[in-house]
Design a protein around this motif. Structure first.
Motif, PDB file in Angstrom:
ATOM      1  N   UNK A   1       2.550  24.196  45.591  1.00  0.00           N
ATOM      2  CA  UNK A   1       1.654  24.696  44.551  1.00  0.00           C
ATOM      3  C   UNK A   1       1.070  26.047  44.960  1.00  0.00           C
ATOM      4  N   UNK A   2       0.711  26.181  46.222  1.00  0.00           N
ATOM      5  CA  UNK A   2       0.179  27.451  46.723  1.00  0.00           C
ATOM      6  C   UNK A   2       1.205  28.559  46.542  1.00  0.00           C
ATOM      7  N   UNK A   3       2.460  28.298  46.882  1.00  0.00           N
ATOM      8  CA  UNK A   3       3.516  29.299  46.737  1.00  0.00           C
ATOM      9  C   UNK A   3       3.662  29.744  45.286  1.00  0.00           C
ATOM     10  N   UNK A   4       3.639  28.783  44.364  1.00  0.00           N
ATOM     11  CA  UNK A   4       3.774  29.118  42.944  1.00  0.00           C
ATOM     12  C   UNK A   4       2.679  30.082  42.502  1.00  0.00           C
ATOM     13  N   UNK A   5       1.449  29.803  42.896  1.00  0.00           N
ATOM     14  CA  UNK A   5       0.327  30.651  42.494  1.00  0.00           C
ATOM     15  C   UNK A   5       0.398  32.019  43.165  1.00  0.00           C
ATOM     16  N   UNK A   6       0.814  32.056  44.411  1.00  0.00           N
ATOM     17  CA  UNK A   6       0.948  33.337  45.111  1.00  0.00           C
ATOM     18  C   UNK A   6       1.985  34.203  44.423  1.00  0.00           C
ATOM     19  N   UNK A   7       3.129  33.614  44.076  1.00  0.00           N
ATOM     20  CA  UNK A   7       4.174  34.383  43.415  1.00  0.00           C
ATOM     21  C   UNK A   7       3.808  34.760  41.982  1.00  0.00           C
ATOM     22  N   UNK A   8       2.827  34.076  41.405  1.00  0.00           N
ATOM     23  CA  UNK A   8       2.307  34.458  40.090  1.00  0.00           C
ATOM     24  C   UNK A   8       1.228  35.535  40.202  1.00  0.00           C
TER      25      UNK A   8
END
Length: 80
Positions: free
Chosen positions: A47-54
């Motif tokens: 989930x952290x990765x998804x938000x970072x890439x967003x």
């Protein structure tokens, strides 16, 4: 990103760690500021990765299991 808003949160976190006499009130102040810009909690690395890439701003505090997605977008202004 609204850097002044983010810097204020970080400075408040730093002050809360340094001051031991008024720890509870400082922690509550910091939590209230975080809650005012928190979009959601982050519980997993995926989930952290998804938000970072967003392009979102994430805040992780040492000793806490969850992180926070913060809404710190600056208002767009037209420059002519």
């Amino acid at each position: 990103m609204d850097y002044p808003a983010f810097n204020e949160i970080v400075l408040d976190l730093s002050a809360a760690q340094v001051e031991s006499r008024h720890t509870v009130s400082n922690v509550m102040l910091v939590i209230s500021k975080i809650c005012s810009v928190r979009e959601q909690d982050v519980e997993t690395y995926e989930t952290a990765k998804e938000h970072i890439f967003d392009g979102k701003t994430l805040l992780f505090i040492d000793g806490m299991a969850n992180g926070f997605v913060l809404y710190l977008e600056k208002e767009k202004t037209n420059v002519w």
